[in-house]
Write an enzyme that holds these catalytic residues in place. Structure first.
Site, PDB file in Angstrom:
ATOM      1  N   HIS B  70       0.813  -1.207   0.000  1.00 37.08           N
ATOM      2  CA  HIS B  70       0.000   0.000   0.000  1.00 37.08           C
ATOM      3  C   HIS B  70       0.858   1.274   0.000  1.00 37.08           C
ATOM      4  O   HIS B  70       0.581   2.229  -0.725  1.00 37.08           O
ATOM      5  CB  HIS B  70      -0.937  -0.035   1.218  1.00 37.08           C
ATOM      6  N   GLU B  73       2.185   1.791  -3.373  1.00 39.50           N
ATOM      7  CA  GLU B  73       1.143   2.344  -4.253  1.00 39.50           C
ATOM      8  C   GLU B  73       1.130   3.881  -4.152  1.00 39.50           C
ATOM      9  O   GLU B  73       1.031   4.589  -5.152  1.00 39.50           O
ATOM     10  CB  GLU B  73      -0.218   1.757  -3.849  1.00 39.50           C
ATOM     11  N   HIS B  74       1.258   4.389  -2.930  1.00 41.16           N
ATOM     12  CA  HIS B  74       1.329   5.848  -2.759  1.00 41.16           C
ATOM     13  C   HIS B  74       2.575   6.431  -3.443  1.00 41.16           C
ATOM     14  O   HIS B  74       2.519   7.466  -4.089  1.00 41.16           O
ATOM     15  CB  HIS B  74       1.388   6.200  -1.269  1.00 41.16           C
ATOM     16  N   GLU B 150      -3.597   7.939   7.130  1.00 48.14           N
ATOM     17  CA  GLU B 150      -4.706   7.262   6.456  1.00 48.14           C
ATOM     18  C   GLU B 150      -5.232   6.120   7.327  1.00 48.14           C
ATOM     19  O   GLU B 150      -6.432   5.935   7.496  1.00 48.14           O
ATOM     20  CB  GLU B 150      -4.249   6.727   5.095  1.00 48.14           C
TER      21      GLU B 150
END
Lengths: 473, 456
Positions: B70, B73-74, B150
């Site tokens: 994740h 991905e950022h 997040e």
């Protein structure tokens, strides 16, 4: 063979060699850049898929009984979507002692009508893949229908029944009531929701906009069949009805549908526009202490109505400040350059009685003070210094180039047709909209920035833990 | 909105069609470098959804490195050698494209919705970042802070979200599906730039990717463009697929969780169920079973528990067969006032057994009719086809099988559904949980309702 000098000597030889070398380097760099750089414009210019003019011709249909609607015919798929709303029928129009009536009525219109009891109603919709739904927003009572062309006659008949002959069976009322009370019980689980309720109550003090959108538990416990009938009769009429139709249906069929479905509604609604609330904007951010994983803050400031001359300049200004996602000024300053939050945003709201400019973010307690300072700094800077021509150009590029994306589904198109009528944007809005964006000048955006972005008129409320924040100050 | 973690939702209702029809009429082919391409033409508007799915997600992370997939991905939005910094965001924005990405347990996807005249631009940018990502220390540190925030926003302020995460953790135990996709806050903060580089090099390659183009484009043009932009990318050796341990079939767990902000009870029950990769036939029985039991307000569990017994305010089921490892069958319910979570769980057991006894061929036919009726809506928004085809291709389902799922559903028989239900109920690892309000208030001083102070 005698050695031949590469260059003839001349008084300017050194300079010439230097210039030639420079030229060589420049050429080499250009070649390298050609090979390795990224040339966005070139890719677009050479694209084999060219931009298409997308006509989207909107017709105005007027039925035999005088009901008007916008229609966008699209025969790509055998599907029809109808979007409709009744102005001034939303939850803010509930009687003070019946808060929750509009929401309960919206839910109950999906619980059977005419000969169909609740279960028969749902079975009939599911077996024909017909979608009929209602909802009570703040201002309007709205609904939508989605059907295949094949099942359209039955879908229209069921929508007519829902609007004119809802059953309101007691067992269904009790079940819907229990669900509404459950919604209220878990409403404050997420601190963002608790903040939203408190913030709006305070902002719109005494005005219906400050009410709990989910209703008042005491009123909900008392609501019965008579209240629902009254709520529906007061709201569902022809003079406050707006309809948008999209998909596989022509003007003649659409006209017939309008009369069949909506023709027998009352002529006039018994509901009226609300007086404008008078929120106080004083630059204060109130703090509400709660144990929570993150602090959350929301802001509101005066905004511009859809019909206001400031609307498009503010639309572009808001896009640049906090509406454009990761590359907005707020996101750049607080997220991308500092890593202080997952998301910071600003947006315009166009509620009938008061347009607002709103903003917010959430972050852990340790970051809160710094993020809040940056936020206010950016807000103020935007108001005092304005924007560059390049920023306005970039915003316009996105807003115009992304325009076609909204035509992805016919449900969305029907909603746009309804909004075009509600905000009186004109039948040619889809053709003209990009020219409205393009016509906005940098000066107009700067004037809007100066008028609307002022931290002393930013009303805020935050929820979370503020011990560290206070200590640091 | 941006870069959200995408828990593949149960598409089961959408996955069905009339016997003769293919779901999307898409086309599939492979580039020489191993990249799979799926094209779904939809000429309603001059727009196209462009998606690149990597067949890697949080299950591919090394132990203790939770959140790597994740966070990477950022970082894919932080620049390459050719398009440094926030260039990708800027260019796409300039050209009116909506761009985002998401990570799940089994896959990671990057996607843009764009006017067809800007499709090549999106393809050029996506192809570039598949192999030329440039990670800078500063960006790494910033983006790690952002995903930490997040995680806090998504889970720590959301007691129901935390309950569901816990339910999964209890069921999956040592299976990689137990780990939250974001990673835990501690894991996130312990990740390093080298962890990201290692994950990138061993997972981001054409031979581990599926390209989906859905919208105003034909297959021949799609092939030409795919070859132009993705064709030159080189194959890479991929990391070995992680071991997906088998769970003990007799495993049954139960827990209760009390949360201070919670004022109403919720119950959940999940099963480690067959997926397409475990039992490709069983999945159609279970798809019908879920629709029959608890999808919508005409379903059996809803009728019994909500309408007849008045023990629940709501009950629903969902089945996700699109997984690399186990699929998941889940039941969620809210007790009626005065009914405890424990009572409701028992009532669910009874209602389930009763519903199985009532499962007749006529009932199965009714479910099939409903599933078939809405098929045409799949051809409306090009995004829907892109998500369904892409997510199933990413777990290894070929397009021809995706397209013929309707036929498979048509073949389902009541006896088969009963058999699959029995296997699920009695022999699938399962976990149940109850989320309740906290009995005692939090210590004084931490919670002061209504206290407000002005601050400028």
């Amino acid at each position: 063979m005698s050695h031949r000098p590469l260059y003839k000597k001349s008084p300017h030889c050194g300079i010439k060699i230097f210039l030639v070398m420079l030229l060589g380097i420049a050429l080499a760099l250009t070649a390298y850049e050609r090979l390795t750089g990224f040339h966005a414009q070139e890719i677009v210019d050479n694209s084999i898929l060219k931009a298409k003019t997308f006509a989207a011709p909107v017709q105005e249909v007027v039925s035999g009984r005088g009901i008007k609607a916008y229609l966008l015919e699209d025969k790509t798929n055998p599907i029809i979507s109808v979007s409709f709303l009744f102005e001034n029928g939303g939850w803010a129009h509930d009687r003070a002692d019946r808060q929750g009536a509009a929401k309960m009525a919206a839910a109950m219109l999906g619980e059977g009508a005419g000969k169909y009891n609740s279960q028969a109603w749902k079975e009939a919709l599911e077996s024909k893949a017909i979608g009929i739904s209602f909802s009570a927003g703040k201002d309007d009572f709205s609904g939508s229908l989605l059907t295949t062309t094949e099942n359209a006659p039955q879908a229209f008949e069921m929508l007519r029944l829902a609007l004119t002959a809802p059953r309101f069976d007691q067992a269904d009322i009790d079940r819907v009531r229990a669900l509404m009370l459950e919604v209220l019980r878990r409403q404050k689980e997420h601190p963002a929701n608790e903040l939203g309720l408190m913030f709006e109550e305070e902002l719109f003090r005494g005005h219906p906009y400050g009410r709990n959108p989910a209703g008042d538990p005491a009123a909900i416990r008392k609501l019965g069949r008579t209240d629902l009938e009254e709520a529906v009769q007061a709201r569902l009429a022809k003079d406050n009805l707006i309809v948008g139709i999209a998909g596989d249906i022509d003007a003649a069929a659409a006209s017939k549908m309008l009369d069949d479905v909506f023709g027998s509604l009352a002529e006039k609604a018994r509901t009226a526009a609300l007086a404008a609330p008078e929120p106080v904007f004083n630059g204060v951010t109130e703090q509400v202490s709660r144990r929570s994983g993150q602090n959350i803050v929301r802001f509101a400031a005066p905004g511009a109505a859809r019909s206001d001359a400031d609307f498009y300049p503010l639309f572009i200004a808001n896009y640049i400040v906090g509406g454009s996602g990761l590359s907005s000024r707020l996101s750049k300053a607080i997220r991308e350059d500092k890593g202080l939050t997952y998301g910071v945003y600003s947006y315009q709201t166009l509620d009938d009685a008061v347009p607002l400019l709103q903003a917010g973010f959430s972050t852990t307690e340790d970051n809160y003070g710094e993020a809040l300072d940056l936020f206010k700094q950016q807000w103020e800077l935007f108001g005092s210094k304005g924007v560059s021509a390049a920023e306005v150009e970039q915003a316009k590029n996105f807003l115009t180039a992304s325009y076609n994306l909204r035509f992805a589904s016919i449900g969305n198109i029907a909603d746009i047709l309804t909004a075009m009528q509600k905000y009186r944007l004109g039948q040619d809005f889809l053709q003209k909209r990009n020219s409205y964006i393009e016509a906005v000048t940098v000066d107009e955006v700067n004037a809007a920035a100066a008028k609307y972005f002022n931290k002393d008129r930013l009303q805020g409320m935050a929820i979370g833990s503020f011990d560290k924040v206070t200590k640091e100050k | 909105m941006r870069r959200l973690i995408f828990h593949i939702v149960c598409f089961s209702v959408l996955l069905v069609s009339a016997a003769q029809a293919r779901l999307f009429n898409g086309e599939e082919f492979y580039l020489p470098n191993g990249m799979q391409v799926i094209v779904v033409p939809n000429h309603k508007a001059p727009i196209v959804k462009h998606m690149v799915w990597y067949k890697s997600g949080s299950v591919d992370e090394a132990p203790g490195k939770g959140g790597s997939a994740h966070l990477l991905e950022h970082l894919m939005f932080r620049g390459t050698a050719k398009v440094p910094g926030d260039g990708l965001n800027k260019i796409l924005e300039q050209n009116g494209a909506e761009s985002n990405a998401f990570t799940s347990t089994d896959m990671t996807a990057y996607h843009q919705m764009t006017d067809i005249s800007r499709l090549e631009l999106a393809m050029a940018l996506e192809a570039d970042r598949m192999q030329n990502l440039k990670l800078r220390d500063k960006d790494f540190a910033l983006e790690r802070d952002i995903v930490y925030q997040e995680r806090k926003e998504r889970v720590d302020n959301n007691p129901a979200g935390y309950f569901n995460e816990t339910l999964r953790r209890v069921l999956w135990q040592n299976h990689p599906y137990a780990r939250p996709v974001t990673g835990t806050p501690e894991e996130i903060m312990s990740l390093t730039k080298e962890d990201m580089e290692a994950f990138y090099k061993s997972h981001y390659a054409p031979n581990n990717a599926v390209l989906v183009l859905s919208g105003d484009i034909d297959a021949a043009t799609a092939r030409q463009l795919a070859e132009k932009y993705y064709g030159p990318l080189k194959k890479r050796p991929l990391a070995p697929r992680p071991e997906m341990p088998r769970l003990e079939p007799s495993f049954k767990a139960f827990f209760t969780m009390e949360q201070p902000k919670v004022n109403s009870i919720r119950v959940g029950k999940i099963f480690a169920a067959p997926s397409y990769n475990i039992d490709p036939q069983d999945i159609y029985n279970l798809t019908v079973l879920s629709a029959y039991m608890g999808e919508g307000e005409t379903s059996k569990l809803y009728k019994k528990l909500v309408l007849r017994d008045e023990k629940a305010l709501d009950v629903s089921t969902a089945y996700d067969s699109g997984a690399r490892g186990y699929g998941t069958f889940s039941i969620s319910a809210v007790p009626a006032p005065g009914i405890s979570g424990e009572e409701l769980l028992e009532a669910i057991d009874d209602a389930w057994a009763e519903a199985i006894r009532e499962l007749t061929p006529a009932e199965v036919d009714k479910i099939k009719t409903k599933m078939r009726a809405g098929l045409v809506y799949l051809r409306d928004n090009p995004e829907h086809a892109a998500y369904i085809a892409g997510s199933l291709a990413a777990i290894g389902m070929p397009l021809n099988e995706i397209e013929k799922q309707a036929d498979e559903i048509d073949e389902v028989k009541a006896s088969g559904v009963k058999k699959s239900a029995e296997k699920l109920w009695k022999h699938a690892p399962q976990a149940s949980g109850i989320l309740k309000p906290q009995k005692e208030l939090t210590p004084s001083g931490t919670d002061q309702p209504g206290k407000k102070e002005g601050r400028r």
